[in-house]
Every structure is written in structure tokens, then in C-alpha cells.
Design a protein around this motif. Structure first.
Motif, PDB file in Angstrom:
ATOM      1  N   ALA A 221      61.955 109.319  -9.865  1.00  0.00           N
ATOM      2  CA  ALA A 221      61.592 110.766  -9.599  1.00  0.00           C
ATOM      3  C   ALA A 221      60.561 110.815  -8.135  1.00  0.00           C
ATOM      4  N   ALA A 222      59.970 110.493  -8.151  1.00  0.00           N
ATOM      5  CA  ALA A 222      58.495 109.769  -6.858  1.00  0.00           C
ATOM      6  C   ALA A 222      60.119 109.696  -5.527  1.00  0.00           C
ATOM      7  N   ALA A 223      60.593 108.978  -5.615  1.00  0.00           N
ATOM      8  CA  ALA A 223      61.870 109.539  -4.076  1.00  0.00           C
ATOM      9  C   ALA A 223      62.075 110.477  -4.132  1.00  0.00           C
ATOM     10  N   ALA A 224      62.875 111.370  -5.157  1.00  0.00           N
ATOM     11  CA  ALA A 224      63.171 112.439  -5.257  1.00  0.00           C
ATOM     12  C   ALA A 224      62.681 113.333  -4.858  1.00  0.00           C
ATOM     13  N   GLY A 225      61.152 112.982  -5.077  1.00  0.00           N
ATOM     14  CA  GLY A 225      59.597 114.087  -4.121  1.00  0.00           C
ATOM     15  C   GLY A 225      59.578 114.340  -3.263  1.00  0.00           C
ATOM     16  N   GLY A 226      60.533 113.224  -2.934  1.00  0.00           N
ATOM     17  CA  GLY A 226      59.583 112.899  -0.902  1.00  0.00           C
ATOM     18  C   GLY A 226      58.767 111.638  -0.555  1.00  0.00           C
ATOM     19  N   ILE A 227      58.470 111.115  -1.859  1.00  0.00           N
ATOM     20  CA  ILE A 227      57.749 109.425  -1.698  1.00  0.00           C
ATOM     21  C   ILE A 227      58.357 109.014  -1.177  1.00  0.00           C
ATOM     22  N   ALA A 228      57.974 108.223  -0.080  1.00  0.00           N
ATOM     23  CA  ALA A 228      58.724 106.900   0.606  1.00  0.00           C
ATOM     24  C   ALA A 228      58.503 105.933  -0.115  1.00  0.00           C
ATOM     25  N   CYS A 229      59.797 105.294  -0.475  1.00  0.00           N
ATOM     26  CA  CYS A 229      59.686 103.790  -1.010  1.00  0.00           C
ATOM     27  C   CYS A 229      60.205 102.601  -0.548  1.00  0.00           C
ATOM     28  N   HIS A 230      58.871 101.793  -1.540  1.00  0.00           N
ATOM     29  CA  HIS A 230      59.782 100.219  -0.628  1.00  0.00           C
ATOM     30  C   HIS A 230      59.515  99.772  -1.650  1.00  0.00           C
TER      31      HIS A 230
ATOM     32  N   VAL B 106      61.140  90.429  -4.210  1.00  0.00           N
ATOM     33  CA  VAL B 106      60.466  89.876  -5.552  1.00  0.00           C
ATOM     34  C   VAL B 106      61.300  87.947  -5.343  1.00  0.00           C
ATOM     35  N   ALA B 107      62.595  87.664  -5.091  1.00  0.00           N
ATOM     36  CA  ALA B 107      62.906  86.631  -5.221  1.00  0.00           C
ATOM     37  C   ALA B 107      62.239  85.602  -4.178  1.00  0.00           C
ATOM     38  N   ARG B 108      62.757  86.181  -2.262  1.00  0.00           N
ATOM     39  CA  ARG B 108      61.552  85.732  -1.445  1.00  0.00           C
ATOM     40  C   ARG B 108      60.108  85.478  -1.852  1.00  0.00           C
ATOM     41  N   LEU B 109      59.795  86.519  -2.617  1.00  0.00           N
ATOM     42  CA  LEU B 109      58.137  86.118  -3.160  1.00  0.00           C
ATOM     43  C   LEU B 109      57.980  85.217  -3.899  1.00  0.00           C
ATOM     44  N   LEU B 110      58.746  84.804  -4.910  1.00  0.00           N
ATOM     45  CA  LEU B 110      59.051  83.944  -5.953  1.00  0.00           C
ATOM     46  C   LEU B 110      58.971  81.877  -5.289  1.00  0.00           C
ATOM     47  N   GLU B 111      60.296  82.310  -4.189  1.00  0.00           N
ATOM     48  CA  GLU B 111      60.164  81.537  -3.567  1.00  0.00           C
ATOM     49  C   GLU B 111      59.009  81.408  -2.227  1.00  0.00           C
ATOM     50  N   GLY B 112      57.766  81.366  -2.629  1.00  0.00           N
ATOM     51  CA  GLY B 112      56.485  81.416  -2.020  1.00  0.00           C
ATOM     52  C   GLY B 112      56.733  81.837  -0.696  1.00  0.00           C
ATOM     53  N   GLY B 113      57.406  82.952  -0.520  1.00  0.00           N
ATOM     54  CA  GLY B 113      56.778  83.774   0.878  1.00  0.00           C
ATOM     55  C   GLY B 113      56.537  84.824   0.850  1.00  0.00           C
ATOM     56  N   ARG B 114      55.208  85.045  -0.498  1.00  0.00           N
ATOM     57  CA  ARG B 114      54.024  86.599  -0.754  1.00  0.00           C
ATOM     58  C   ARG B 114      53.616  86.724   0.513  1.00  0.00           C
ATOM     59  N   GLN B 115      53.372  86.034   1.686  1.00  0.00           N
ATOM     60  CA  GLN B 115      52.292  86.182   2.487  1.00  0.00           C
ATOM     61  C   GLN B 115      53.211  87.278   3.334  1.00  0.00           C
TER      62      GLN B 115
ATOM     63  N   VAL C 208      56.645  88.320   2.120  1.00  0.00           N
ATOM     64  CA  VAL C 208      56.923  89.861   1.405  1.00  0.00           C
ATOM     65  C   VAL C 208      55.544  90.871   1.515  1.00  0.00           C
ATOM     66  N   VAL C 209      53.983  90.430   1.503  1.00  0.00           N
ATOM     67  CA  VAL C 209      53.224  91.336   2.076  1.00  0.00           C
ATOM     68  C   VAL C 209      52.923  91.789   3.498  1.00  0.00           C
ATOM     69  N   ASP C 210      53.207  91.180   4.296  1.00  0.00           N
ATOM     70  CA  ASP C 210      52.806  91.772   4.985  1.00  0.00           C
ATOM     71  C   ASP C 210      54.164  92.815   5.957  1.00  0.00           C
ATOM     72  N   ASP C 211      55.659  93.112   5.362  1.00  0.00           N
ATOM     73  CA  ASP C 211      56.489  93.022   5.663  1.00  0.00           C
ATOM     74  C   ASP C 211      55.997  94.953   4.761  1.00  0.00           C
ATOM     75  N   ALA C 212      55.484  94.637   3.975  1.00  0.00           N
ATOM     76  CA  ALA C 212      55.347  96.018   2.801  1.00  0.00           C
ATOM     77  C   ALA C 212      54.335  96.519   4.020  1.00  0.00           C
TER      78      ALA C 212
END
Ligand code: ADP
Length: 427
Positions: free
Chosen positions: A276-285, A289-298, A300-304
Motif C-alpha cells: 500500500a505504501a508503494a502504491a501511495g507513492g513511497i519509494a521502496c527498496h 537478504v541472501a547476500r546479507l546472510l552470506e557475509g555481505g552485510r556492509q 547491502v547496507v551501503d547499497d540501501a
């Protein structure tokens, strides 16, 4: 300043829930995260809810945390302290509701304690000591299969006896119907000044129980008993004409500056709210999670954060996924490990957004909210208007961490438009 009511809550979103109920029923309310350190300046307030994470920890730890919260609340002048538990009585045979109630009773001088988890307006009622959840006995409800605290007995007198060192009696419906004096007489008759489960199937019963409980120093209950206590306190003060019970608000001024939504809940309600938020015009990302859990936390956070910086509107960052996808991640990485890693990634994102000037933040998910609030180092909030049942606007107190307007939502709470509504109420 002396407060009227102190509440010790056994988890953070439950604390926000009871804080919201107290405020809705006329008490100015502050919610603290943990027991405040010396020197935290409270505004003029009627009630303080101390949020602990003590629901599913070993009983000795729950007791020691609760006793330090009690000591702090009494030092603020609280004449009555309620131990706030879940309205579905979440606990195991080892505790923690019984051991904490016993310890708080000993600290308060040893009198009998009224125990009541009912909240008829939200489908929780107690009759002849049996808890019903949306009309179904507790042991036939989905709580039967709760992952941490499976509830297989709806008779709360029996449940509490298994976890208490003191006797547990029942204050049945017909006594509650007769009013607060009758309830107090029944409470006084519990052997060895133990505890008593009280029946309540309608809001008026909570008023009776709140009035009766206030005559003693301590009670144990859910948000419904909080409502009864608040209404009883407001009635008393109204008679004394020393406060205007219709004007409970602490500062409700909206925050300004950028806003973000972080979602770690995978509940069906939250996933609908994201759509509903996406439909209401909020930008969603969506976080990878797979990359995050394979040691890519930093990464994934930087990308976000890079994505968020490129947006010129409110952003929503979510790890939320379908039950099948979550199960696959849990099988590959372990349930607790996966949950913790995702929570910490969302906390990283919150920390860096706030460091960059963000002032309005909505968080979806009970554990996720806990991780974010702990990371941001916020020690206390004033409790503002209701966004949805159980979810108030929270504003961090001066000197208690970064200046923020927040909403902390337990996964299942709120209607489809929750995020849009929360953003409009945060300012
Ligand atoms: P709720 O209030 O809905 O229970 P919580 O935040 O308490 O929400 O719990 C959700 C849990 O699921 C958190 O530990 C979170 O980190 C974890 N989680 C979130 N997204 C995923 C995902 N895509 N895969 C696995 N676990 C996830």
C-alpha cells in the motif's frame, strides 16, 4: 515531580501498547527504554512505562530487571506499579509472570496481588479463570503453537500456580460484577496473601478491577488493566479538580526533516502495508537478504543508503519476505542467526540515516524495533497520539538520545494504510 502510576513492561512493543492505552485514557505518559540512568530529566508526566526485554529470558534475570525498574519507579513517586504482561499470558511453567509477581510482591510489603490479562475490546477475556482469545480458549488458539511460549492450558489459575511460590486464587465474574469493594474482599481472602486471577469480559469490569487494584501497591496485567487503572486515576483526580483529565497530551508537535520507514517484519499485515505504501507513492527498496546472510552485510547496507540518498521522497527499506522465502533463509543460515543479522543490518541503516539528519522514522517488527531503538541509544519517549490501536506516536525526550519522532509497530498491528497514516502523524 511525582508520578501517579508506574508500569514495568516485559517487552518494547508491549510497552508502547500500554503507553498508548494510558495516554488514550487520560494520563500523560513517558515510555523509557530500560531503567533510566540517573540524571534523565523527565517532563511533567502522570505515568512512566519502563520497557524491558524480560518476557523470554531466564526467570532470575527477569526478576532482577523488574526489581530495578520497580525501585526506579517508586523513587519517582509511583504509588501503584503494574507489571505489564502479554494479553495472551505468554510464559512457560518456569515463568516469568509468577516469579516476577512474587518478587515484586515481596518488595511491596507482601500483600495480595490482582492478576488480569483481559482486554475485551481486543478480544481477550477471562471467565472462571479461563483466558479466551477472540472467543476461543487459549489452548485452542494459535498461541498453542507459539515458538517460544506454547500455551497449552487456558486455565490461568493453574498456569500461574505452576510458576508461583505463593497460592493463586480466583475472583470470579459474579464478584467482579458486585464492584471494587467485593473484589478487594475476595483479594484479601486469598491464602497467604498470594495472587488472584480476576475475571473480566467487558470494559466495565476493567474499571472495577482498576479501582480495586489501585487500593494496593501492585498489580499484574495487560493493557486492559492499564486502561482500568488510568480511568480510575483520572476519576480520582477529576474529583480533586487539580488536573484537567481532558488535556493529557505531552508535546505532540510534528517533527520536520526527512522521513524513512524500515520494515523487518514478515507478517502478512506488514507485507500488505508495504504494498500500500508503494502504491501511495513511497519509494521502496528491498534488501538483498541472501547476500546479507552470506557475509555481505556492509555492502547491502551501503547499497540501501546510496539508493536512499538518490531519492527525493520518503523511502521504505524492507527485508520483509514471504513465509517460504524466510523459511529458506532460516534453513540455510539458522533462524536466530538470520533474524539477528537482518535486525542488525536494519539498525545499521537507521543509525546512518539518523547520523545524516533524518528525524522521522517508522519501524515495523517487534524485534526489529528493539534492535533499532537500542542502536540509536534512545532512552525515553513521550507518548503522543494513536496511529493505530497499540501504536502511538513517540517523540524522544530531550537529553535521551537523538531528537526523533518515531512509530514502533509490532508486525501484525495496523491497517493497510498504516505507513501513510504514521508518516502524516509524525509530521
Ligand atoms: P514481528 O513483529 O512481525 O514478529 P519481528 O521484527 O519481531 O517482526 O521479527 C521478524 C524477524 O524476522 C526479525 O528477526 C527479522 O530480522 C527477521 N527477518 C526479516 N526479514 C527476513 C528475511 N527476509 N529472511 C529471514 N528473516 C527475516
Amino acid at each position: 515531580m511525582s508520578i501517579l502510576l508506574g508500569v514495568i513492561a516485559d517487552d518494547y512493543t508491549g510497552a508502547s501498547d500500554v503507553a498508548n492505552v494510558l495516554r488514550q485514557n487520560g494520563l500523560r505518559t513517558v515510555q523509557t527504554i530500560g531503567v533510566p540512568e540517573a540524571g534523565l530529566a523527565l517532563p511533567e508526566t502522570d505515568a512512566v512505562v519502563v520497557s524491558l526485554k524480560s518476557r523470554s529470558v531466564p526467570a532470575e534475570l527477569a526478576v532482577s530487571l523488574s526489581l530495578s525498574a520497580e525501585a526506579w519507579l517508586r523513587a519517582q513517586g509511583a504509588g501503584h506499579v503494574m507489571f505489564k504482561i502479554c494479553s495472551t499470558f505468554d510464559s512457560t511453567d518456569a515463568g516469568n509472570i509468577g516469579p516476577v509477581t512474587d518478587a515484586l510482591r515481596a518488595r511491596a510489603g507482601g500483600g495480595p496481588v490482582l492478576v488480569n490479562p483481559a482486554f475485551p475490546e481486543t478480544g481477550r477475556s477471562v471467565f472462571q479463570g479461563h483466558l479466551f482469545v477472540n472467543g476461543v480458549p487459549l489452548h485452542e488458539s494459535p498461541l498453542r503453537d507459539h515458538p517460544l511460549n506454547p500455551m497449552r492450558d487456558s486455565n490461568l489459575v493453574r498456569v500461574l500456580r505452576r510458576q508461583s511460590a505463593s497460592p493463586v486464587g480466583l475472583i470470579p465474574f459474579d464478584v467482579v460484577e458486585r464492584g471494587a469493594d467485593a473484589v478487594c474482599d475476595a483479594l484479601a481472602a486469598v491464602p497467604e496473601a498470594g495472587s488472584a486471577i480476576a475475571d473480566a469480559v467487558a470494559a466495565r469490569h476493567l474499571d472495577v478491577l482498576g479501582e480495586a487494584a489501585l487500593r494496593g501497591p501492585l498489580s499484574t496485567g495487560a493493557s486492559g488493566l492499564g486502561a482500568g487503572l488510568a480511568r480510575a486515576l483520572v476519576r480520582t483526580r477529576a474529583r480533586r479538580h487539580d488536573t484537567d483529565p481532558a488535556a493529557p497530551a505531552l508535546a505532540d508537535a510534528p517533527g520536520d526533516g526527512a522521513a524513512a520507514i524500515l520494515a523487518g517484519s514478515c507478517s502478512a499485515a506488514t507485507r500488505r502495508q508495504i504494498d500500500a505504501a508503494a502504491a501511495g507513492g513511497i519509494a521502496c527498496h528491498r534488501l538483498d537478504v541472501a547476500r546479507l546472510l552470506e557475509g555481505g552485510r556492509q555492502a547491502v547496507v551501503d547499497d540501501a543508503l546510496a539508493w536512499a540518498a538518490s531519492q527525493d521522497r520518503t523511502v521504505l527499506i524492507a527485508s520483509s519476505d514471504t513465509p517460504d522465502a524466510v523459511r529458506a533463509m532460516q534453513q540455510a543460515h539458522g533462524g536466530a542467526e538470520a533474524g539477528h543479522a537482518v535486525e542488525q543490518a536494519l539498525a545499521d541503516i537507521a543509525e546512518r540515516l539518523v547520523a545524516g539528519g533524518l528525524r522521522r522514522l517508522v519501524v515495523a517488527g517487534g524485534e526489529t524495533s528493539g534492535a533499532v531503538v537500542d542502536r540509536l541509544g534512545i532512552r525515553a519517549f513521550s507518548v503522543g497520539g494513536e496511529i493505530a490501536p497499540g501504536v502511538p506516536v513517540l517523540r524522544s525526550l530531550a537529553g535521551a538520545g537523538p531528537a526523533l519522532s518515531m512509530a514502533l509497530k509490532s508486525g501484525n498491528f495496523g491497517g493497510e494504510d498504516f505507513f501513510l497514516r504514521a508518516l502524516s502523524m509524525l509530521g
